[in-house]
Scaffold this motif. Structure first.
Motif, mmCIF file in Angstrom:
data_model
loop_
_atom_site.group_PDB
_atom_site.id
_atom_site.type_symbol
_atom_site.label_atom_id
_atom_site.label_comp_id
_atom_site.label_asym_id
_atom_site.label_seq_id
_atom_site.Cartn_x
_atom_site.Cartn_y
_atom_site.Cartn_z
ATOM 1 N N ALA A 6 32.893 51.736 37.559
ATOM 2 C CA ALA A 6 33.104 52.824 36.363
ATOM 3 C C ALA A 6 34.784 53.133 36.592
ATOM 4 N N ASP A 7 35.094 54.135 36.078
ATOM 5 C CA ASP A 7 36.230 54.492 35.621
ATOM 6 C C ASP A 7 36.246 55.236 36.800
ATOM 7 N N ALA A 8 35.208 56.908 37.983
ATOM 8 C CA ALA A 8 35.698 57.544 38.793
ATOM 9 C C ALA A 8 34.225 57.433 39.362
ATOM 10 N N LEU A 9 33.791 57.836 40.165
ATOM 11 C CA LEU A 9 32.407 57.805 40.870
ATOM 12 C C LEU A 9 33.053 59.553 41.127
ATOM 13 N N TYR A 10 32.180 60.673 40.854
ATOM 14 C CA TYR A 10 32.296 62.042 41.592
ATOM 15 C C TYR A 10 30.750 62.381 42.284
ATOM 16 N N ILE A 11 31.110 63.039 43.219
ATOM 17 C CA ILE A 11 29.860 63.144 44.401
ATOM 18 C C ILE A 11 29.881 64.564 45.119
ATOM 19 N N LEU A 12 28.776 65.323 44.211
ATOM 20 C CA LEU A 12 29.054 67.015 43.932
ATOM 21 C C LEU A 12 28.390 67.486 45.077
ATOM 22 N N GLY A 13 28.682 67.303 45.994
ATOM 23 C CA GLY A 13 28.109 68.314 47.345
ATOM 24 C C GLY A 13 26.240 67.918 47.417
#
Length: 240
Positions: free
Chosen positions: A33-40
């Motif tokens: 992936a280009d980035a991983l976002y964890i939204l809580g």
């Protein structure tokens, strides 16, 4: 290439299958992936970065390995893990974001957030949230001995569970006007959030333009993520 978003894993020692699924994601698809976002709500509960729970060190190490491989990881606090601090961020390599963040990805402006602040009909919860987010109270709580924090957290979780059992489904979902208001304020036509555990893609109208709200699912029985690429924004499900 694509950017991945997840939320509401509620990791705990009582649910090893979810932890194993997350570790597989970090070592597998997330590496491309280009980035991983964890939204809580990555964790079921968080009583301080000094908690010696081995699960936390294991997760920090796995996220750090992802970051060291060249994939940045970003984190927005949830209602369960709002006390995740700079110490854990350093250990894991995660970058802490504010509760509302606008991204520009592949030509799209996207607002990301945990989602609990959209549940404006749940007045009792918002009052509680306002209290526990006061910096002085957090500082006081984190200064308590670990065993006292554990007792307080257990009591709060039990109280929250009992309270939610008496609330209607509508009250615990987002308020449609709150969604429109926050998207209008940030001038976006895409919103990604979690919290409600009601995965879906909702079609909206924002200032006479088509818009979409993407809701992540909780990792109760399967994994859930949103994949944003040059061509699409997809809500995906996968086995642990």
């Amino acid at each position: 290439m694509a950017t991945l978003f997840i939320a509401d894993l509620h990791l705990s020692t009582e649910e090893p299958a979810i932890t194993a699924g997350f570790l597989r994601l970090l070592a597998g698809e997330a590496r491309a992936a280009d980035a991983l976002y964890i939204l809580g709500d990555l964790f079921e509960a968080w009583i301080g970065d000094d908690d010696p729970n081995p699960l936390h060190a294991n997760i920090a190490s796995a996220i750090k390995a992802l970051v060291d491989s060249g994939v940045p990881c970003y984190f927005i606090h949830g209602n369960r893990d709002f006390l995740v601090g700079k110490r854990f961020a350093r250990q894991s390599g995660m970058i802490l974001l504010p509760e509302e963040q606008v991204l520009t990805l592949y030509g799209k402006r996207i607002l990301i957030m945990h989602g609990d602040t959209l549940c404006t009909d749940d007045i009792g919860y918002l009052r509680f949230r306002a209290k526990v987010h006061q910096p002085w109270l957090q500082t006081l709580f984190l200064a308590l001995p670990l065993f006292i924090r554990q007792r307080i957290a257990a009591k709060m979780r039990a109280g929250s569970k009992a309270s939610n059992q008496t609330k209607s489904e509508a009250i615990m979902d987002v308020n449609p006007q709150a969604v429109i208001d926050v998207m209008t304020r940030h001038h976006v036509h895409h919103l990604i959030h979690g919290h409600t555990h009601r995965p879906a893609i909702h079609e909206l109208d924002i200032e006479h333009h088509p818009a979409r709200r993407y809701v992540l699912g909780a990792w109760h029985h399967e994994g859930s993520m949103i994949k944003v690429s040059h061509t699409d924004i997809e809500l995906l499900f996968f086995p642990y």
